[in-house]
Design an enzyme around this catalytic site. Structure first.
Site, short mmCIF file in Angstrom:
data_model
loop_
_atom_site.label_atom_id
_atom_site.label_comp_id
_atom_site.label_asym_id
_atom_site.label_seq_id
_atom_site.Cartn_x
_atom_site.Cartn_y
_atom_site.Cartn_z
CB ILE A 178 9.24 -60.79 -42.73
CG1 ILE A 178 9.59 -60.30 -41.32
CG2 ILE A 178 10.28 -61.80 -43.22
CD1 ILE A 178 10.88 -59.52 -41.21
NE ARG A 203 19.56 -65.04 -37.17
CZ ARG A 203 20.72 -65.61 -36.85
NH1 ARG A 203 21.70 -65.65 -37.74
NH2 ARG A 203 20.89 -66.15 -35.67
CE LYS A 209 12.69 -64.40 -34.73
NZ LYS A 209 13.05 -63.23 -35.46
CB CYS A 228 10.41 -59.71 -32.39
SG CYS A 228 9.95 -59.35 -34.07
#
Ligand code: SAJ
Length: 412
Positions: A11, A151, A203, A257
């Protein structure tokens, strides 16, 4: 605007690339010296379309520097991993805490600090905010703290970073407004302002939604194997209903995740989060289900495992269920692994993996596996059997026996 990003992984690096492309100066910080040296030469370590070109150019134009230590900046973004603690499934904030502490000497009044790492509900208010308060800052007044979860979907990161809507959870309203100025540099989706705890739980819930739905598909696959129905046909038929979207069964859920974030909610409310925990357990049971069926197909011999990434067309094998399957099968079988997306000196070519093989076991949906070289396979293998746990092979020549989640009941 100058941005300092702590953590140059999946990320942090793409985020750095987009700030650079939008005329910001970026310092990318990481603890890996080798990675920092490579990044400063424009060499990147992740397989993700579009990033390499941007970083190379940014290094040439001196708008991107990688470093082991932070620097003064207008905004600081934390993108470090948050694993879970095995004993109680709670969120391990140690990397986030260390990252926050590492920027303290460089912080100035008026700076914005953004936590993008996925964190358990209440983490910003209860654990992260005090770090900056204890250093003398008043949040919402002279330092602006938000949780803005990433996301994005690996493989589509650049596009999703630009176009996805973002949840900006401020410790105060002023904090959230300040963070909008930062994301306004490149985000074209909506910036939704809310409280930090709402952003944190949103999230975690996004990934939990997906994990629970995958568990439902996996449970369906097991039921179908028991009662003699083609699970893949059921999914196809049911999904013709305009409000139904059954997910796909597979060898388990990997990645950093889905396989982790649901635990953060469970750890907060273990008595109440029953479906969430059951879904995790169901998905965790899939490697065993795969192994059990392999044993029914062939009791011994050589297995060519195709694909260990947790996700197709990426070289990312974090939390991949493939490793659990391989470890279990290694007790009884000779295993040869082929994955064209992962560099590993123990892995071999398709030719070598299938030579004198008894079974091809597909554990990942890389495009390369959709149309395998069947002539080579028929030539090489002793038994021409494929078990496709990702349902990516639609048709095989007559000489090859194909198992997938549509016909496992034949093994009963
Ligand atoms: N999987 C199935 N069946 C399915 C879909 C996926 O078994 O029907 C498996 C995959 O094979 C893989 C795992 O689930 O092992 C996770 O893959 P994924 O593509 O669903 O998700 P991630 O972990 O790569 O990315 C997710 C995304 N979240 C959602 O789609 C809700 C992404 O948007 C998030 O940014 C990311 O998690 C994250 O960082 O949180």
């Amino acid at each position: 605007m100058k941005v300092c990003i702590i953590g140059q992984g999946y990320i942090g690096l793409p985020t750095a690339a987009l700030f650079c492309r939008n005329h910001c100066e970026v310092v990318g910080v990481d603890i890996s010296e080798e990675m920092i040296n490579n990044l400063n030469k424009g060499i990147i370590h992740i397989e993700e379309p579009g990033i390499s070109e941007i970083i190379k150019k940014a290094v040439e134009h001196e708008v991107y520097t990688a470093s082991l230590t932070p620097e003064k900046a207008d905004a600081f973004i934390i993108t470090v991993p948050t694993p879970y603690i095995a004993e109680n499934y709670s969120c391990d904030l140690s990397y986030v805490i260390t990252a926050c502490e590492s920027i303290l000497p460089y912080l100035e009044k008026g700076n914005t600090v953004i936590i993008e790492s996925t964190i358990a509900p209440m983490s910003t208010d209860e654990t992260i905010k005090p770090i900056f308060e204890n250093a003398g800052f008043t949040i919402g007044n002279d330092l602006f703290l938000v949780h803005c979860p990433e996301r994005v979907l690996p493989g589509r990161i650049i596009d999703e970073l630009i176009h996805n809507d973002r949840i900006i959870g401020g410790v105060t309203e002023e904090c959230a407004k300040k963070a909008c100025e930062v994301y306004g540099q490149f985000v074209e989706g909506d910036l939704m302002l809310t409280e930090a705890k709402t952003a944190e739980l949103s999230k975690c819930m996004e990934n939990t939604f997906r994990d629970v739905n995958i568990a439902l598909a996996n449970e369906l696959a097991k039921i179908c194997a028991e009662i003699g129905v083609n699970a893949l046909d059921v999914i196809e038929m049911a999904n013709k209903h305009p409000r139904v979207n059954l997910h796909s069964p597979g060898p388990g859920v990997g990645g950093h995740c889905l396989a982790i974030d649901p635990y953060f909610i469970y750890a907060k409310s273990p008595e109440t989060a029953k479906i969430i925990k059951l879904a995790r357990d169901t998905n965790n049971s899939m490697p065993e289900f795969v192994c059990m069926n392999v044993k029914k197909i062939i009791p011994r011999g050589k297995i060519a495992v195709l694909g260990v990434s947790y996700k197709g067309n990426t070289g990312d094998d974090r939390e991949s269920p493939a490793y659990e399957i391989i470890a279990e099968l290694s007790n009884d079988y000779e295993i040869a692994i082929h994955d064209p997306h992962i560099e590993n000196s123990d892995f071999v070519s398709l030719d070598e993996a299938t030579k004198d093989g008894d079974l091809i076991l597909i554990l990942c949906d890389h495009d390369e596996f959709k149309n395998l070289d069947y002539d080579l396979i028929v030539r090489n293998m002793k038994e021409t059997i494929i078990f496709d746990t990702k349902n990516i092979i639609k048709e095989v020549p007559d000489e090859i026996k194909l198992y997938n989640y549509g016909n496992l009941y034949e093994l009963n």
